[in-house]
Design a protein around this motif. Sequence first.
Motif, PDB file in Angstrom:
ATOM      1  N   UNK A  83     -32.143   0.558  20.752  1.00 17.16           N
ATOM      2  CA  UNK A  83     -32.566  -0.064  22.019  1.00 17.16           C
ATOM      3  C   UNK A  83     -33.445   0.901  22.805  1.00 17.16           C
ATOM      4  N   UNK A  84     -32.966   2.139  22.951  1.00 18.23           N
ATOM      5  CA  UNK A  84     -33.698   3.140  23.726  1.00 18.23           C
ATOM      6  C   UNK A  84     -35.104   3.375  23.176  1.00 18.23           C
ATOM      7  N   UNK A  85     -35.176   3.378  21.853  1.00 24.29           N
ATOM      8  CA  UNK A  85     -36.473   3.633  21.218  1.00 24.29           C
ATOM      9  C   UNK A  85     -37.335   2.376  21.151  1.00 24.29           C
ATOM     10  N   UNK A 143     -38.692   7.419  13.787  1.00 24.94           N
ATOM     11  CA  UNK A 143     -38.143   7.253  15.130  1.00 24.94           C
ATOM     12  C   UNK A 143     -36.618   7.141  15.138  1.00 24.94           C
ATOM     13  N   UNK A 144     -36.023   7.228  13.967  1.00 31.45           N
ATOM     14  CA  UNK A 144     -34.551   7.300  13.912  1.00 31.45           C
ATOM     15  C   UNK A 144     -34.085   8.735  14.146  1.00 31.45           C
ATOM     16  N   UNK A 145     -35.029   9.645  14.325  1.00 28.99           N
ATOM     17  CA  UNK A 145     -34.864  11.108  14.499  1.00 28.99           C
ATOM     18  C   UNK A 145     -34.189  11.788  13.305  1.00 28.99           C
ATOM     19  N   UNK A 179     -28.041   6.496   7.380  1.00 26.50           N
ATOM     20  CA  UNK A 179     -28.594   7.113   8.598  1.00 26.50           C
ATOM     21  C   UNK A 179     -27.452   7.921   9.218  1.00 26.50           C
ATOM     22  N   UNK A 180     -27.565   9.247   9.214  1.00 29.92           N
ATOM     23  CA  UNK A 180     -26.504  10.074   9.801  1.00 29.92           C
ATOM     24  C   UNK A 180     -26.508   9.889  11.320  1.00 29.92           C
ATOM     25  N   UNK A 181     -25.453   9.358  11.864  1.00 28.70           N
ATOM     26  CA  UNK A 181     -25.393   9.028  13.291  1.00 28.70           C
ATOM     27  C   UNK A 181     -23.921   9.055  13.694  1.00 28.70           C
ATOM     28  N   UNK A 182     -23.670   9.242  14.968  1.00 29.78           N
ATOM     29  CA  UNK A 182     -22.299   9.513  15.414  1.00 29.78           C
ATOM     30  C   UNK A 182     -21.394   8.284  15.388  1.00 29.78           C
TER      31      UNK A 182
END
Lengths: 430, 430
Positions: free
Chosen positions: B383-385, B428-430, B370-373
Motif C-alpha cells: 500500500x505504502x509503495x 520496490x519490494x526492497x 519475499x522475506x518480510x516480517x
Amino acid sequence: MSRLLIGNRPSDDLVGTWGKAAMGWWAQRLFWFVRDGDVLVLPEAPDEAFLSYVTELTGTDRTSLTVVVRPSGNRPGDWLLDPELAHRTQQALTGRAVEEVFALCPNESVVELARALGAESAVPGHLFLDQGGALIADSKAVFRTLAAGSDLPLPEGGVCANQESAYRVITRLLRTDRPVILKKEFLAAGNGNEVLTLTEDIKVNGAGRAVLLSDDPQSVRIYLNERWDWLTEGRRHRVVIEEYHPGSRGVFAEFWIGDEEIALGGQGEMVAEPVADHSYLPAPDLTHDQESALMTGGRKLCEVLQAMGYRGVLSADAIVPANGDEANHSVLFTEYNGLVTGSTHVYHLGKRLAGADYAHDRLLAEYVAWPVASFAEARKHLENEGIAYDPAKRTGVVLLNSWRDSPGVVPYCLIAEDVEAAERLKERLK
Amino acid sequence: MSRLLIGNRPSDDLVGTWGKAAMGWWAQRLFWFVRDGDVLVLPEAPDEAFLSYVTELTGTDRTSLTVVVRPSGNRPGDWLLDPELAHRTQQALTGRAVEEVFALCPNESVVELARALGAESAVPGHLFLDQGGALIADSKAVFRTLAAGSDLPLPEGGVCANQESAYRVITRLLRTDRPVILKKEFLAAGNGNEVLTLTEDIKVNGAGRAVLLSDDPQSVRIYLNERWDWLTEGRRHRVVIEEYHPGSRGVFAEFWIGDEEIALGGQGEMVAEPVADHSYLPAPDLTHDQESALMTGGRKLCEVLQAMGYRGVLSADAIVPANGDEANHSVLFTEYNGLVTGSTHVYHLGKRLAGADYAHDRLLAEYVAWPVASFAEARKHLENEGIAYDPAKRTGVVLLNSWRDSPGVVPYCLIAEDVEAAERLKERLK
C-alpha cells in the motif's frame, strides 16, 4: 531379412526368481511360433527331440533355423544383456537384417539386445518398452486403474500401496459369504494370489492358498503384518485386493495390438485347481452376452494400451461369476497380461495345425501336466494308442513342450470336436 | 448444489513426509479457486487475514464460504479419511448436493471422502483415481513410458527399477561434457533430483544437489549403493535417469482434461536456483517452434491420459536445451503432473484479476519467497509503495499465500506488462 525369436521370462523386477530354475524348459513354448529362417535366442540348449517334433508337425525346416544359446556358467546379471550373447546373435544373423523381434516377454532388455544388433525398431512398441513399459503392460495394479478408468465391470476392490489401504479395502469387503482375494502385482497363473475367508466352507481356485480369518478385525491386521512383505515383494510392488467370487469361471480374450489394427488372437477358459491346470479354447458354452462383454471390454483395454504406445500380445482376463446377476454384469475383468501368455502358443498351434478357423468346429484343451516317464515315452504312447494329432482328421494329442524332470510331466493339448470328445481322448493317456 | 474444495497434499505413498509439516500453509493456495457458496476442507484453520485478502481481490463473498478443518490432535492415518472429518463436512453441506469436488491432489482418499458424502461421481475421473490412479498420473516413471510411447522428444535416458539398470543407463550417458540427472519418481519442484557430473565446471538448476564423480566407473557403483534407498524411497519407487542439459530453460504447458475437451490452462517458464524459485506465465520469448512443440506434445500427453480415464489438471513439463540443435528438437519433455501444480493457482488468479486473455498483454511473475516480517507488514508495504495490485491498471503485486514462519516469507506474484516492468516492481519490494 530374418526374424529374431527370444525365449525370455519376465524380468526379476517383476517376478523375482519365480520360475527361474525352469526357464530353459519354459522358453521352449517359443518353438510353436517358429518359421523357416528364424533365429532363436534361448537361455538353454533346446531339447532337440521336442524341437524336431514341433518342426515336423508345423512343416518347418529345422535346418533353416539358427539357435543361439546364452553362454554357459552361472553368470550374474540378466542373460539377455550379456555382450557375448549379442555377439553370438550377431554372428547367427550372418549379415541378415532383423525384420521382426518376437519375445515371450517384451521388455527393456529385449530392446537393449535388439539395439546392440542395430534392430531396435524391429521390436514392436520399442519406444514404450525401452522406458519401463513392461512394468505397466504386465501390472495387475495398472490394469485395475485403466479398466476402472474405462468403466469396465470389475470385482469390487482396490489397489493398495500400503497396509492401511489394504486393511480398509479388506474390511470393507470381507463377509462370511464374501471372501476376498489378494494378488501380487506381477505374478502369474494364480501363484501370487491368496484368498481370505471367514469360513472353511469355500472352494478356492485361482489362488495358491486360502487363509481362514476370525471375525475379529485384528486377524486382518495380523495377516497383513505377516504377509505384507510377501505380497509386495519386499515393498517393491502394490497389491490388488478384490471381492472373491467362488465358483466363477475364468475366461480370457487375447489380442494382438498393432500400430493400426487390434486383432483377436483367441479366447478361452482357464481352469485352476487351485492354480492353472487346464484351459479350453474357445471357452465352451459362453452365452452371447458373456462373449460379447468379454470381447468389448478386451478390445477397449487394447485401445487404451495402444494409445499408450504398447504393441504386441494383450490378454484380457475376466471371470463369469457363478451368481450371474452380479449387478447385471455378465463378466468382471480381473487382469491383463502384456506378454506371450500360457495360451498364446496354444491358439497359435491350433491355427497352424487345425486351421485359422479351428474355433468353428474344434476345441483345444490344454493341460499343464501329463505324468509320463519321458518325452519319447509320451510320443510312443500316442502312436500306440493312435491318438497322436492327425492332420487329416484334425483331431488328436499334441505335446506342448519337452519332458519336465520335476515333477516328471509333459504338457499337452487335445484337439477334438468338443469337451466330451476331448475327455475321451484324455482317458486314453492312461 | 455446492462445490467441495479439498486442500490436500500428495499422499505419503508418493512423497512420504515431504512437505507434511507445512501442509496447512501450503493448502491455502486453494483459496484462489474459491467461488461463492463453496465448502472448503482444510488440514488446518485458515489464516483469516489471507483468506479475506483473496476474497476481497476476487470479489468473493467470504460469508458464503464454509470452512471445514480436520479434527485437532496428532491423529494417525490420512486426515482425509478421519470419519469425524466426513461428519463435519456432511454438516457443512447442510443438505446441499455436491456438484463438483476439486482437490489439490486428486487421489483415492479424495474419492473415499466423497463416497462418504454420497458424492463420489462429483470427483472428476473418480473411477480411475479410486483404483490407484494418482500413482500413475503423478509418476515421472510412467510419464517417460507414455511420452516415449507417443514418440515425444525426450532427453536420452531410462526408467530404472534396480541398481544394475541404473548403472547401465548412467554409464551409457555420463561424459565430461554430459552430466546426468536422477529423479525420484514422485517428488516435486526439483527436490527429488540429483545431478551427477564429472566436472565441477557446471551450473546446476532443477536439482537439490550435484554430485561430483571420478572417471572410475566404480564411483557410479558407490554412489548408487549410497543413494539407492533415498532415490527409491526404500525401494518403493523407480528412478528416472536422463541426460542433463545445463543452462536449459524449464517450460510447461498446463491443461484441463475433461470428458470430451482438453483445454489449455496456461503456459510458462520455471526458473530454478537451484530448485523452484520463480516462474513466468507466459514463458517470455519462446520461438514459434518452441511454443508449438510444447503445445503439441502437451496435448498429446493429455489425449493419452484422457484415454486412460484421468480427468483434471495435467501439466506437461519440458526443457528448451541451451544447445538448440539437439537432434532438431526445440523442446524435450521431462515430466508431467496430474494434480494442481505450483502454477495452477497463479494462472487462475491471473485470469480472475487481469482477465482470461491476460497473456496477450500481461506477464505473471511468481516468486516463492519475499522475506518480510509478517503478512500485515507485506500488505502495508504494498500500500505504502502504491504497488498493490490495481484492477484499473491491471498491474501490481499479489500476495499468493499467508506468511510462512520458517523461513519468514510470503510468496507473491507480479502482474506487469513484461519482464522488465516486473523487475522494476520487484525492486520496490526492497
